[in-house]
Motif scaffolding. Sequence first.
Motif, PDB file in Angstrom:
ATOM      1  N   MET A   1       0.835  -1.185   0.000  1.00 18.54           N
ATOM      2  CA  MET A   1       0.000   0.000   0.000  1.00 18.54           C
ATOM      3  C   MET A   1       0.881   1.250   0.000  1.00 18.54           C
ATOM      4  SD  MET A   1      -2.560   1.487   2.892  1.00 18.54           S
ATOM      5  CE  MET A   1      -1.217   2.075   3.862  1.00 18.54           C
ATOM      6  N   GLU A   2       0.544   2.193  -0.812  1.00 22.31           N
ATOM      7  CA  GLU A   2       1.235   3.472  -0.883  1.00 22.31           C
ATOM      8  C   GLU A   2       0.797   4.337   0.301  1.00 22.31           C
ATOM      9  OE1 GLU A   2       3.840   6.171  -2.098  1.00 22.31           O
ATOM     10  OE2 GLU A   2       3.520   4.340  -3.226  1.00 22.31           O
ATOM     11  N   THR A   3       1.750   4.947   0.998  1.00 16.35           N
ATOM     12  CA  THR A   3       1.410   5.757   2.168  1.00 16.35           C
ATOM     13  C   THR A   3       1.634   7.244   1.937  1.00 16.35           C
ATOM     14  OG1 THR A   3       3.614   5.519   3.092  1.00 16.35           O
ATOM     15  CG2 THR A   3       1.957   3.890   3.766  1.00 16.35           C
ATOM     16  N   ILE A   4       1.812   7.654   0.712  1.00 16.81           N
ATOM     17  CA  ILE A   4       2.090   9.048   0.396  1.00 16.81           C
ATOM     18  C   ILE A   4       0.844   9.702  -0.208  1.00 16.81           C
ATOM     19  CG2 ILE A   4       3.526  10.584  -1.001  1.00 16.81           C
ATOM     20  CD1 ILE A   4       5.032   9.164   1.268  1.00 16.81           C
ATOM     21  N   ILE A   5       0.577  10.945   0.208  1.00 13.92           N
ATOM     22  CA  ILE A   5      -0.526  11.737  -0.328  1.00 13.92           C
ATOM     23  C   ILE A   5       0.087  12.989  -0.953  1.00 13.92           C
ATOM     24  CG2 ILE A   5      -2.619  13.033   0.236  1.00 13.92           C
ATOM     25  CD1 ILE A   5      -2.911  11.194   2.695  1.00 13.92           C
ATOM     26  N   THR A   6      -0.317  13.301  -2.181  1.00 16.61           N
ATOM     27  CA  THR A   6       0.217  14.500  -2.839  1.00 16.61           C
ATOM     28  C   THR A   6      -0.856  15.565  -2.947  1.00 16.61           C
ATOM     29  OG1 THR A   6      -0.316  13.613  -5.012  1.00 16.61           O
ATOM     30  CG2 THR A   6       1.911  13.218  -4.191  1.00 16.61           C
ATOM     31  N   ILE A   7      -0.428  16.808  -2.845  1.00 13.42           N
ATOM     32  CA  ILE A   7      -1.292  17.967  -3.100  1.00 13.42           C
ATOM     33  C   ILE A   7      -0.732  18.622  -4.353  1.00 13.42           C
ATOM     34  CG2 ILE A   7      -2.163  20.174  -2.267  1.00 13.42           C
ATOM     35  CD1 ILE A   7      -1.730  19.183   0.572  1.00 13.42           C
ATOM     36  N   LYS A   8      -1.536  18.672  -5.402  1.00 14.23           N
ATOM     37  CA  LYS A   8      -1.063  19.232  -6.665  1.00 14.23           C
ATOM     38  C   LYS A   8      -2.200  19.973  -7.351  1.00 14.23           C
ATOM     39  CE  LYS A   8      -1.818  14.740  -8.761  1.00 14.23           C
ATOM     40  NZ  LYS A   8      -1.208  13.590  -9.400  1.00 14.23           N
ATOM     41  N   GLY A   9      -1.920  20.498  -8.510  1.00 11.25           N
ATOM     42  CA  GLY A   9      -2.918  21.258  -9.260  1.00 11.25           C
ATOM     43  C   GLY A   9      -2.541  22.723  -9.298  1.00 11.25           C
ATOM     44  N   LYS A  10      -3.521  23.582  -9.052  1.00 13.72           N
ATOM     45  CA  LYS A  10      -3.294  25.026  -9.086  1.00 13.72           C
ATOM     46  C   LYS A  10      -2.729  25.488  -7.747  1.00 13.72           C
ATOM     47  CE  LYS A  10      -6.703  26.341 -12.527  1.00 13.72           C
ATOM     48  NZ  LYS A  10      -7.846  27.219 -12.811  1.00 13.72           N
ATOM     49  N   VAL A  11      -1.486  25.071  -7.489  1.00 10.94           N
ATOM     50  CA  VAL A  11      -0.785  25.456  -6.271  1.00 10.94           C
ATOM     51  C   VAL A  11       0.613  25.943  -6.646  1.00 10.94           C
ATOM     52  CG1 VAL A  11      -2.041  23.909  -4.723  1.00 10.94           C
ATOM     53  CG2 VAL A  11      -0.012  23.076  -5.902  1.00 10.94           C
ATOM     54  N   LYS A  12       1.173  26.796  -5.820  1.00 15.22           N
ATOM     55  CA  LYS A  12       2.527  27.283  -6.078  1.00 15.22           C
ATOM     56  C   LYS A  12       3.559  26.215  -5.757  1.00 15.22           C
ATOM     57  CE  LYS A  12       1.385  32.099  -5.383  1.00 15.22           C
ATOM     58  NZ  LYS A  12       1.520  33.268  -4.518  1.00 15.22           N
ATOM     59  N   HIS A  13       3.227  25.326  -4.800  1.00 18.11           N
ATOM     60  CA  HIS A  13       4.164  24.291  -4.382  1.00 18.11           C
ATOM     61  C   HIS A  13       3.428  22.948  -4.329  1.00 18.11           C
ATOM     62  CE1 HIS A  13       6.599  27.664  -3.073  1.00 18.11           C
ATOM     63  NE2 HIS A  13       5.580  28.074  -2.347  1.00 18.11           N
ATOM     64  N   THR A  14       3.900  21.974  -5.067  1.00 13.98           N
ATOM     65  CA  THR A  14       3.363  20.627  -4.945  1.00 13.98           C
ATOM     66  C   THR A  14       3.901  20.051  -3.641  1.00 13.98           C
ATOM     67  OG1 THR A  14       3.279  20.335  -7.340  1.00 13.98           O
ATOM     68  CG2 THR A  14       3.264  18.343  -5.994  1.00 13.98           C
ATOM     69  N   ILE A  15       3.008  19.475  -2.855  1.00 18.11           N
ATOM     70  CA  ILE A  15       3.376  18.976  -1.529  1.00 18.11           C
ATOM     71  C   ILE A  15       3.190  17.466  -1.484  1.00 18.11           C
ATOM     72  CG2 ILE A  15       2.813  19.066   0.928  1.00 18.11           C
ATOM     73  CD1 ILE A  15       3.402  21.817   0.513  1.00 18.11           C
ATOM     74  N   THR A  16       4.119  16.788  -0.867  1.00 19.86           N
ATOM     75  CA  THR A  16       4.022  15.354  -0.627  1.00 19.86           C
ATOM     76  C   THR A  16       3.880  15.143   0.870  1.00 19.86           C
ATOM     77  OG1 THR A  16       5.441  14.920  -2.532  1.00 19.86           O
ATOM     78  CG2 THR A  16       5.149  13.137  -0.960  1.00 19.86           C
ATOM     79  N   LEU A  17       2.824  14.451   1.276  1.00 19.87           N
ATOM     80  CA  LEU A  17       2.539  14.228   2.694  1.00 19.87           C
ATOM     81  C   LEU A  17       2.775  12.768   3.059  1.00 19.87           C
ATOM     82  CD1 LEU A  17      -0.871  16.132   2.845  1.00 19.87           C
ATOM     83  CD2 LEU A  17       1.377  17.010   3.459  1.00 19.87           C
ATOM     84  N   ASP A  18       3.323  12.535   4.225  1.00 11.07           N
ATOM     85  CA  ASP A  18       3.514  11.190   4.754  1.00 11.07           C
ATOM     86  C   ASP A  18       2.761  11.079   6.077  1.00 11.07           C
ATOM     87  OD1 ASP A  18       4.320   8.734   5.652  1.00 11.07           O
ATOM     88  OD2 ASP A  18       6.459   9.171   5.644  1.00 11.07           O
ATOM     89  N   PRO A  19       1.558  10.487   6.070  1.00 15.96           N
ATOM     90  CA  PRO A  19       0.749  10.401   7.285  1.00 15.96           C
ATOM     91  C   PRO A  19       1.382   9.595   8.418  1.00 15.96           C
ATOM     92  CG  PRO A  19      -0.588   9.974   5.355  1.00 15.96           C
ATOM     93  CD  PRO A  19       0.833  10.005   4.905  1.00 15.96           C
ATOM     94  N   THR A  20       2.375   8.781   8.132  1.00 18.48           N
ATOM     95  CA  THR A  20       2.965   7.965   9.193  1.00 18.48           C
ATOM     96  C   THR A  20       3.776   8.798  10.187  1.00 18.48           C
ATOM     97  OG1 THR A  20       4.926   7.479   7.858  1.00 18.48           O
ATOM     98  CG2 THR A  20       3.077   5.935   7.713  1.00 18.48           C
ATOM     99  N   VAL A  21       4.130  10.024   9.849  1.00 22.56           N
ATOM    100  CA  VAL A  21       4.896  10.857  10.770  1.00 22.56           C
ATOM    101  C   VAL A  21       4.028  11.871  11.513  1.00 22.56           C
ATOM    102  CG1 VAL A  21       7.021  10.601   9.443  1.00 22.56           C
ATOM    103  CG2 VAL A  21       5.541  12.544   9.003  1.00 22.56           C
ATOM    104  N   TRP A  22       2.753  11.951  11.193  1.00 24.13           N
ATOM    105  CA  TRP A  22       1.876  12.917  11.848  1.00 24.13           C
ATOM    106  C   TRP A  22       1.653  12.613  13.320  1.00 24.13           C
ATOM    107  CZ3 TRP A  22      -2.299  12.929   7.471  1.00 24.13           C
ATOM    108  CH2 TRP A  22      -1.810  13.641   6.372  1.00 24.13           C
ATOM    109  N   ILE A  23       1.971  11.411  13.759  1.00 22.56           N
ATOM    110  CA  ILE A  23       1.790  11.057  15.162  1.00 22.56           C
ATOM    111  C   ILE A  23       2.636  11.967  16.055  1.00 22.56           C
ATOM    112  CG2 ILE A  23       3.612   9.302  15.245  1.00 22.56           C
ATOM    113  CD1 ILE A  23       0.172   8.932  16.867  1.00 22.56           C
ATOM    114  N   PHE A  24       3.724  12.532  15.514  1.00 21.02           N
ATOM    115  CA  PHE A  24       4.604  13.420  16.268  1.00 21.02           C
ATOM    116  C   PHE A  24       4.269  14.895  16.056  1.00 21.02           C
ATOM    117  CE2 PHE A  24       7.099   9.571  15.383  1.00 21.02           C
ATOM    118  CZ  PHE A  24       7.282   9.146  16.683  1.00 21.02           C
TER     119      PHE A  24
END
Length: 166
Positions: A1-24
């Motif tokens: 399973m892929e654990t990465i979420i991307t934010i893209k489209g009409k944004v100035k910065h494409t962001i890659t999120l890793d939910p496994t580190v949000w616990i901290f």
Amino acid sequence: METIITIKGKVKHTITLDPTVWIFDDRKVDLNTFFTEDHIEKDVDEEYKRDMGKHWSREIMEGATFPPTLKTEKKFDRQKMVTGTFGISLDHFVKNAEPVEDAKTITFLTMDGLKETFPISTIGNFLFKFSQDGKPLTEDGPAHLLFKDGSNIEQPLRKVMGIVID
């Protein structure tokens, strides 16, 4: 399973999120109490500025004192981290991606091919659930999309893998 979420489209910065580190992440919320108690959203930047202003004023009046670092370090409740159910507000990440001014919608993409589209003005209404009983969402994760009003808590949008801002 892929654990990465991307934010893209009409944004100035494409962001890659890793939910496994949000616990901290200090911005996470306990979902066991979030929908049952009154929740007040804190502006971390404003809180920091206010605390630094108080510290600066005290140093001017009393002179500089250096606190022991062990008393001022942030402590994590280990037991809660390994047993808790957590989420995090989505607007923190979208703000960092900086949507362009003419962006009108936000679309959530799932691994199953589903697409849910909402007006960009509703960005403050979403939470990403990333942990259930201290464990990452491995089977139907990496994150579930919840509404802050709790209206879809029983049927969240599961397997969110991408966010497109148009």
